[in-house]
Scaffold this active site. Sequence first.
Site, mmCIF file in Angstrom:
data_model
loop_
_atom_site.group_PDB
_atom_site.id
_atom_site.type_symbol
_atom_site.label_atom_id
_atom_site.label_comp_id
_atom_site.label_asym_id
_atom_site.label_seq_id
_atom_site.Cartn_x
_atom_site.Cartn_y
_atom_site.Cartn_z
ATOM 1 C CD1 TRP A 336 0.810 -0.427 3.042
ATOM 2 C CD2 TRP A 336 -0.659 1.168 3.579
ATOM 3 N NE1 TRP A 336 1.117 0.017 4.315
ATOM 4 C CE2 TRP A 336 0.240 0.998 4.664
ATOM 5 C CE3 TRP A 336 -1.674 2.118 3.693
ATOM 6 C CZ2 TRP A 336 0.148 1.760 5.840
ATOM 7 C CZ3 TRP A 336 -1.752 2.860 4.862
ATOM 8 C CH2 TRP A 336 -0.853 2.686 5.916
ATOM 9 C CG ASP A 337 4.801 0.762 1.644
ATOM 10 O OD1 ASP A 337 3.868 0.057 2.047
ATOM 11 O OD2 ASP A 337 5.940 0.710 2.133
ATOM 12 C CD GLU A 476 2.167 -4.493 9.055
ATOM 13 O OE1 GLU A 476 3.303 -4.806 9.442
ATOM 14 O OE2 GLU A 476 1.843 -4.448 7.854
ATOM 15 C CE LYS A 576 5.821 -2.538 11.853
ATOM 16 N NZ LYS A 576 5.584 -3.565 10.834
ATOM 17 C CD GLN A 577 2.414 0.730 10.194
ATOM 18 O OE1 GLN A 577 2.861 -0.367 10.488
ATOM 19 N NE2 GLN A 577 2.405 1.182 8.961
#
Length: 757
Positions: A336-337, A476, A576-577
Site C-alpha cells: 500500500w506504500d 500491525e 507500531k505506526q
Amino acid sequence: MLNLSVLNESSFDPEKLNKYASIMCCGNGYLGVRATHEEHYTLQTRGMYLAGVYHRAGRNETNERVNLPDVLGLELYLDGENFTLLSGEVLRWERELAFANGELRRSVVWRSSKGKRYRISSRRFVSMDQLSLIALQFSVTPLDGSAQMRLSTGIDATQTNSGRQHLDEVSVRVFDQQYIQGVYGTQDRAAEVVISARCQLDTESESWFTAKNRRLNCHHSFEVEEGQKVTFEKIVWVTHRSDKTLSQASFARNNLRDLTAHAAKGYDALLEMTACAWENLWQASRVTVCSEHPEDQLALDYAVWHLNTMMPAQDERCSIGAKGLTGEGYKGHVFWDTEIFLLPFYLFTSPQNARHLLRYRWLNLPGAREKARRNGWSGALFPWESASNGQEETPEFAAINIRTGIRQKVASALAEHHIVADIAWAVVAYWQATHDSAFMRNEGLTLLTETATFWIARAIDINGRLEIHDVIGPDEYTEHVNNNAYTNYMAWHNVAHALQLMHHFERKDERFEQAAQNFLERLWLPQPIQAGVIPQDDTFMSKPAIDLSRYKNTAGKQTILLDYSRTEVNEMQILKQADVVMLTYLLPERFTHSQCLANLAYYEPLTIHDSSLSQSVHGIVAARSGEVASAYQFWQEGAAIDLGGDAHSSDDGIHAAATGAIWSGVIQGFAGVTVVDGELNLSPLLPGQWQRLQFPLKWRTAHLNIIVENQTLMVNTTEPVTLTVWGETLTILDSHTFTVDDFYLAVHGTATTRGEA
Ligand code: BGC
C-alpha cells in the site's frame, strides 16, 4: 540554474558499506544499481535490479526481484598488492552523489602496506536518458614511482539474492577484443536478460579474457609512470524481455548493436545527455526551501531524486517496491506504500506516472478477483504484497524462532484488507487532480466498483448494522480486530465514491446501486468518544496501556518485541505506526481540526513509530492543525530514516515510502495542500526555521509555481485555475499573491511562519 545538493559520505566506514550502497543507489526506474565499491568487501551486498524481473527460487519461496549479474566489481593489483581499503592507509577520501546529473564519484589517496601511494578515482552513473545504460570510469595514478598494475572486471553471474540463484547462464561471448556479453534466463524460462559491456583502457596493455564459473572477465596488465593517470572505461547495456517474438540470437545482437552505438559517444557525452534528462525532471518536481538548517534542502533533494529513480515509467506492468530499486528488502514487493505514500508525489508533479501506477493495479485485477473468490467474497481483494502479477506474494511464514523451531504465520495477507480501500482512495485522488475522464470511464470505474463490491461482500450484519470483522489496520501490532476505524471509514469512502462516480459517468447498475446505498447507510463508523478520540477498533480502548518511552527512543528497531511476545503486544494499547491518525490525514474533510488534534494527542504516546510509514503522518496532521513546531520535529525525524543514524536500517534498501513522506510532509503538511470538495486548497504554515518555500504543482491542466514567504503565497499558473488559499477562493488567470489576513489568523491561529519552533 538549479543549485542542487550533493550527498556526501564523509569517511570510509566498513560498517556502513550497505547503508551507503542503498542511499546512493543510482537508477532510472528501469534499472537500479547499488552504490557498492568497485573493489570487493565480504560484507558488501552488490545489487542490480530490473523493475519487471521477478522469479521464484524454490517451493517455499515467493517471487522476488532478481539480483542480476554484477557489472561494477573490479579487482585491482597495484605492484602486486590487492587494492582494498581494509589494508594500507586511506590518506584522502571523498565520495559524493551529485543529484544534478546522478553521477556517483569517489576519489581516494591510498598508501599500500608496502608504503607506495596511489590516487584512485571513479565516476559512474545510470542514464536517465538511455534506460539500459550504465557508465563507469575508473582511474589510477601512481604517486610514488612507476607502478605495475593488473585490472580485471567483467560480468559476474555468481551474484545471488542472499544465496538464492535465479538465473541460468545461457551463453557468454567476447566480440572484437573489447565487447563482452552474457545472456541469462530465469530458471522458469519466463524472462531473459542480456548484459553487454565495452571495456577500454587508455594505455597500452597486455589484455586477455576468461570465462569460468559464471564469471566472464577481461584482464589488463600494464605499467604506469609516476604521476601518469590511466583511465579504464566500461559502458554497460542491460536489457530484458519476457515475450519471445525475436529469436534469442537477434535479441542478444540488438543489445550489442545498441551498446556499440551509445558507447561510441564516450562517457562525457553520455553524462551530458543524462544531465539534460535530469534537468527536466528537476524542473517539474524540485522543492526548494530556505531554511536555517541546510540539511532540510538535502533531505528534499534526496527524496525527489529517489522518487524519480524508482518510477518504472517505461512499463506499466511494473509498480514500485517498498525499497524502490535499491536493495533486496521485501523482495521487491509492492505494498500500500505505493498508492498512499508515493502516488501523491507523482499526482502533483507527473500525473501520467500516477495513472501508470493505477494501471498496474488495473492490469492485476484478475489476481485480486481470484483472491476474493478463494476467500468466499466477490469483487477484488488486492494482494497485500505483489510482484509482477496480481498474485499474493506475502510470505506465509515470518522468520523462524530458532529456539522452538516454529515459524510464525504472517497474518497480513489474510487480514490487512485496507489495501483495497487504499487503492480506491488513490483512484479518487487521481480523478480529483486530473479529471481524466478517459481513465475513469475504463480503468478508474472498474477499480472503484470492484473494490466497492468487495467491501459490500466483506461486511457482516450484526444486530442490524454492518460491521467489518477480523482485520488488521495499518497498525500491525494490533491483529485480528473488529471494526478498525481506519478500515471502516476508508471502505465507506471507497463505496461512496464508486457510487458517486457511477452517477457522474451515467453508468446504470441497479443491483450495485442498491447494495452500495445499503452499505453506506448501515456500515458502522466508529464514533468519537471522550474529547473527539476515535477508538482504533472495538476492543482497543479496553486494553491496558504501558509507558512506551523506552521503546519510542529506539523507534524503528522493534525493541518492544524483545520484551513482549506479539500476542502480549496485541493485548495492549501499543501502535507500531499511525492508524487513526493516518485516517485523519487521508480523509481530512471528515474531521475537524480539534478532532485531528485530539486523536494525535491520544495516539502519539501509544505509537512507537517502529514502521518508517509513521512519524511523517503524525507530522502532516500536526502541521495541518497548526502545531508547526512538533510537525517540524516529526518531519526531521522522518527525513532521518535513511539519512540519519541507524534506527531504521537501510542496508537492504532505502525506505521508499519515507522518501514520499519527506515530500508530502512539506507539500501536504507545511504548504497545507488538500483537496476539499474536489478542489485545491492551500493553507501554508512554515516552520519558524524556514523563510521561504517554492515548489511546482500540477493541477488538472495547469502547471503552477508556488512561493510561500513573509505571510504571502504567490502563484504563477500556465492556465486559469481556481484555488482556495487561507480560506479565500479565487480563479487566477496567470499570477496572484495571497496574503494571510488577520481574520484567518484569529480563527485558525496560523500564519506562514511562526517563530514558536
Ligand atoms: C509496515 C507496513 C508497510 C511495509 C512495507 C511494514 O513494516 O508496517 O505498513 O507496508 O512495512 O514498507
